[in-house]
Design an enzyme around this catalytic site. Structure first.
Site, PDB file in Angstrom:
ATOM      1  N   GLU A 257      30.915 -40.285 -16.197  1.00  0.00           N
ATOM      2  CA  GLU A 257      30.445 -38.956 -15.917  1.00  0.00           C
ATOM      3  C   GLU A 257      29.803 -38.347 -17.107  1.00  0.00           C
ATOM      4  OE1 GLU A 257      30.054 -37.452 -12.913  1.00  0.00           O
ATOM      5  OE2 GLU A 257      30.897 -39.668 -12.382  1.00  0.00           O
ATOM      6  N   TRP A 260      26.603 -40.290 -17.574  1.00  0.00           N
ATOM      7  CA  TRP A 260      25.479 -39.678 -16.595  1.00  0.00           C
ATOM      8  C   TRP A 260      24.801 -38.423 -17.192  1.00  0.00           C
ATOM      9  CZ3 TRP A 260      23.019 -40.876 -12.162  1.00  0.00           C
ATOM     10  CH2 TRP A 260      23.501 -41.680 -11.594  1.00  0.00           C
ATOM     11  N   TRP A 288       8.160 -29.165   3.429  1.00  0.00           N
ATOM     12  CA  TRP A 288       9.534 -28.623   3.291  1.00  0.00           C
ATOM     13  C   TRP A 288       9.023 -27.381   4.651  1.00  0.00           C
ATOM     14  CZ3 TRP A 288      13.115 -31.228   1.118  1.00  0.00           C
ATOM     15  CH2 TRP A 288      12.822 -31.742  -0.199  1.00  0.00           C
ATOM     16  N   ASN A 323      32.260 -30.465  -8.300  1.00  0.00           N
ATOM     17  CA  ASN A 323      31.187 -31.339  -8.487  1.00  0.00           C
ATOM     18  C   ASN A 323      30.938 -31.940  -6.878  1.00  0.00           C
ATOM     19  OD1 ASN A 323      30.814 -30.775 -11.078  1.00  0.00           O
ATOM     20  ND2 ASN A 323      31.984 -32.771 -11.790  1.00  0.00           N
ATOM     21  N   TRP A 341      14.041 -28.695  -2.772  1.00  0.00           N
ATOM     22  CA  TRP A 341      15.333 -28.938  -3.771  1.00  0.00           C
ATOM     23  C   TRP A 341      14.984 -27.863  -5.207  1.00  0.00           C
ATOM     24  CZ3 TRP A 341      13.593 -30.247  -8.668  1.00  0.00           C
ATOM     25  CH2 TRP A 341      12.338 -31.034  -8.740  1.00  0.00           C
ATOM     26  N   TRP A 364      19.817 -32.422  -8.211  1.00  0.00           N
ATOM     27  CA  TRP A 364      19.418 -31.913  -7.400  1.00  0.00           C
ATOM     28  C   TRP A 364      18.473 -33.005  -6.780  1.00  0.00           C
ATOM     29  CZ3 TRP A 364      19.664 -28.379  -3.642  1.00  0.00           C
ATOM     30  CH2 TRP A 364      20.704 -27.291  -4.119  1.00  0.00           C
TER      31      TRP A 364
END
Length: 433
Positions: A257, A260, A288, A323, A341, A364
């Site tokens: 993590e 990341w 959208w 998370n 988003w 996102w």
């Protein structure tokens, strides 16, 4: 007037294992640690009880107490960085300014401006790597190009790592190098137009008993199964080198993590268009729906999907969201409601205590399918199945949505299967065009 070096604190609010501070203290001149409450950032914050401002203020007060033990003081300025350095270079005879790299677009333009301002006065501006283990140019493909997929990046990250990269900076050996002066009063929160917000912040200590089981507990929002270190990594109240060392010994899933986090910083560095645009450009063509009423219901935790509503209410009440639930709520907004988003990204940016541009943007875009994830766009989380897997006893949901089993709970804003079909059609149409 005695010459001094300034150490400009930003995302590195600590006195131990801090790269710029170490180099400043070793450079020979007495060191004055400085901090700017930057009006170009603060003026954009609508919430005058913003938890992040309170957090920073509390951390600076703690640093001041530490510095007073060495006969030194922080010098805190409220205004623009340019005004701050005009003030400090008038107050002190400054030999050089030391600081750590910041990778966000505003920060890079700010630093270039300050470096130019100082250069005119013959003052050197030194910056160092501190908030990541590896930064630009250190983890690249064999052909010198940046990675755009996490798994091969992670492999190369591990292959590149040696103890050298995790070695702490022994600042404590040089603490006698601070400039000796009486404590300087900070501008009060009230003077800056803010009120003290919530003061219950997560500990900066890595809870080893939690991290040891991280891979088994991290997906269950009712458990205390994550590190809660996000805000400390964001503002540098802990050293990423120290945390990574512990993570690699305790739990490889937790270490992953943290990698990341580095991956998203690298993506922001090499692909700055992700701020405001899809990483995969073709996803900018999606039509959208952007229904403002539905967006408001999502923001308020009133979608009729308990796991989504629990997450949004937790965020609004605490500045934190688990998370796993971040992924569920983001997927719901982009796929079920077909809302851009960027709307969700901005809402999280305003609310999260641990908000970090690179990680928030990466998360996102991952949820929207527009980012650098290799998975195709048709992954749509089913909130009901997610609940069955990760909150089957409704402990988390009951805490935040106590009315969810009663007649007073709102009806679902959409039907999952219909919303999923609509999303796949909209995405498919955009990507075929």
């Amino acid at each position: 007037m005695e010459k001094v070096n300034l150490c400009w604190l930003r995302r590195d609010l600590r006195l131990n294992d801090q790269a710029a501070l170490y180099h400043a203290l070793r450079a020979g001149e007495p060191v004055v640690p400085v901090f700017v409450f930057d009006t170009q950032i603060l003026d954009d914050l609508e919430d005058k009880k913003d938890r992040r401002v309170t957090f920073i203020y509390e951390v600076l007060e703690a640093l001041q107490r530490q510095l007073e033990g060495y006969g030194a003081s922080l010098d805190v300025f409220y205004g623009t960085p340019e005004a701050a350095f005009r003030y400090w270079t008038g107050k002190y005879e400054v030999a050089a300014v030391y600081t750590n790299h910041d990778y966000e677009p505003y920060a890079k333009s700010r630093d270039a401006l300050i470096a130019g301002q100082l250069k005119v006065k013959g003052i050197a501006f030194h910056t160092y790597k501190d908030q990541v283990v590896f930064d630009k140019g250190e983890v690249l493909k064999d052909n010198g190009e940046p990675y755009t997929v996490f798994t091969p990046y992670s492999r190369k990250w591990h292959d590149t790592l040696t103890f050298f990269y995790l070695k702490p900076y022994p600042c404590e050996k040089y603490m006698r190098g601070f400039y000796q002066q009486a404590p300087i009063q900070f501008p009060a929160l009230k003077e800056m137009g803010f009120l003290a917000g919530e003061k219950h912040f997560p500990s900066h200590y890595l809870q080893e008993n939690v991290i040891a089981h991280y891979d088994q507990t991290r997906d269950f929002p009712a458990l205390e199964g994550t590190s809660r270190l996000g805000v400390h990594l964001r503002f540098g109240t802990v050293s990423i080198r120290a945390v990574m060392q512990q993570a690699m010994q305790l739990n490889s899933t937790f270490a992953k993590e943290l990698i990341w986090r580095e991956f998203y910083q690298m993506i922001l560095e090499y692909f700055p268009h992700v701020v405001g645009h899809a990483f995969k450009r073709e996803y900018d063509k999606i039509q959208w729906r952007n229904n403002e009423v539905e967006f408001e219901r999502w923001c308020n935790g009133e979608t009729g999907y308990p796991i989504v509503d629990a997450g949004m209410r937790e965020l609004n009440a605490t500045g934190y969201m688990h998370n796993r639930v971040r992924m569920i709520t983001a997927s719901f907004l982009t796929k079920h409601l077909l809302i851009d988003w960027r709307w969700g990204e901005a809402y999280f940016a305003a609310k999260l205590l641990d908000y970090d541009l690179a990680a928030n943007n990466g998360g996102w875009q991952w949820a929207a399918g527009s980012g650098c994830d290799a998975a195709p766009y048709f992954r749509v989380f089913n909130p009901t199945l997610q609940t069955q897997k990760f909150d089957k006893d409704f402990k988390y949901i009951r805490k935040w949505v106590p009315e969810f089993e009663g007649f007073g709970y709102v009806k679902p804003i959409v039907v999952h299967e219909e919303a999923r079909k609509r999303a796949l059609e909209a995405y498919g149409k955009a990507l075929r065009s």
